[in-house]
Design a protein around this motif. Structure first.
Motif, PDB file in Angstrom:
ATOM      1  N   THR A  12       0.889  -1.240  -0.199  1.00 25.10           N
ATOM      2  CA  THR A  12      -0.161   0.164  -0.114  1.00 25.10           C
ATOM      3  C   THR A  12       0.843   1.215   0.163  1.00 25.10           C
ATOM      4  OG1 THR A  12      -1.510  -1.120   1.315  1.00 25.10           O
ATOM      5  CG2 THR A  12      -1.758   1.159   1.224  1.00 25.10           C
ATOM      6  N   ILE A  13       1.750   1.413   0.957  1.00 29.64           N
ATOM      7  CA  ILE A  13       2.705   2.471   0.869  1.00 29.64           C
ATOM      8  C   ILE A  13       3.598   2.734  -0.509  1.00 29.64           C
ATOM      9  CG2 ILE A  13       4.643   3.400   2.208  1.00 29.64           C
ATOM     10  CD1 ILE A  13       3.669   2.136   4.584  1.00 29.64           C
ATOM     11  N   MET A  14       4.004   1.525  -0.784  1.00 29.87           N
ATOM     12  CA  MET A  14       5.015   1.548  -2.154  1.00 29.87           C
ATOM     13  C   MET A  14       3.938   2.104  -3.295  1.00 29.87           C
ATOM     14  SD  MET A  14       7.827   1.253  -1.293  1.00 29.87           S
ATOM     15  CE  MET A  14       8.848   0.932  -2.868  1.00 29.87           C
ATOM     16  N   SER A  15       2.717   1.598  -3.225  1.00 26.55           N
ATOM     17  CA  SER A  15       1.866   1.937  -4.382  1.00 26.55           C
ATOM     18  C   SER A  15       1.339   3.525  -4.273  1.00 26.55           C
ATOM     19  CB  SER A  15       0.592   1.133  -4.488  1.00 26.55           C
ATOM     20  OG  SER A  15      -0.246   1.371  -3.342  1.00 26.55           O
ATOM     21  N   MET A  16       1.279   4.005  -2.985  1.00 24.36           N
ATOM     22  CA  MET A  16       1.025   5.527  -3.003  1.00 24.36           C
ATOM     23  C   MET A  16       2.242   6.321  -3.306  1.00 24.36           C
ATOM     24  SD  MET A  16      -1.072   5.458   0.788  1.00 24.36           S
ATOM     25  CE  MET A  16      -0.045   6.718   1.395  1.00 24.36           C
ATOM     26  N   ILE A  17       3.472   5.870  -2.927  1.00 24.03           N
ATOM     27  CA  ILE A  17       4.734   6.771  -3.665  1.00 24.03           C
ATOM     28  C   ILE A  17       4.622   6.538  -4.758  1.00 24.03           C
ATOM     29  CG2 ILE A  17       7.128   6.733  -3.316  1.00 24.03           C
ATOM     30  CD1 ILE A  17       6.708   5.653  -0.301  1.00 24.03           C
ATOM     31  N   ILE A  22       4.367   9.599  -9.909  1.00 26.59           N
ATOM     32  CA  ILE A  22       3.718   9.769 -11.513  1.00 26.59           C
ATOM     33  C   ILE A  22       2.830  11.004 -11.505  1.00 26.59           C
ATOM     34  CG2 ILE A  22       2.057   8.656 -12.724  1.00 26.59           C
ATOM     35  CD1 ILE A  22       3.166   6.005 -11.932  1.00 26.59           C
ATOM     36  N   MET A  23       2.040  11.366 -10.465  1.00 27.52           N
ATOM     37  CA  MET A  23       0.964  12.625 -10.480  1.00 27.52           C
ATOM     38  C   MET A  23       2.161  13.651 -10.535  1.00 27.52           C
ATOM     39  SD  MET A  23      -1.806  11.435  -8.012  1.00 27.52           S
ATOM     40  CE  MET A  23      -2.602  13.210  -7.988  1.00 27.52           C
TER      41      MET A  23
END
Length: 67
Positions: A12-17, A22-23
């Motif tokens: 979860t944390i890695m996907s948020m980072i 990317i944003m």
């Protein structure tokens, strides 16, 4: 009392980072930056000030010879 399941926190944390990265990259890529940051040459005429027209020398009192 049930235990807190932390097995998915890493993903979860890695996907948020990754999503934030990317944003930000997409947001930054919209801006147009100048190719070279050098200032443009401006053809301005140099106007002489009255004190630049004549050479003068100013003596400070400490640099005068002793009397």
């Amino acid at each position: 009392m049930p235990q807190l399941d932390t097995s998915t926190w890493f993903i979860t944390i890695m996907s948020m980072i990754m999503t934030l990265f990317i944003m930000f990259q997409l947001k930054i890529s919209k801006y147009l930056y100048p190719s070279s940051p050098e200032s443009k040459a401006m053809n301005t005429l140099k106007q002489l000030n009255p004190w630049e027209k004549k050479w003068t020398k100013i003596y400070s009192p400490l640099s005068l010879p002793q009397q």
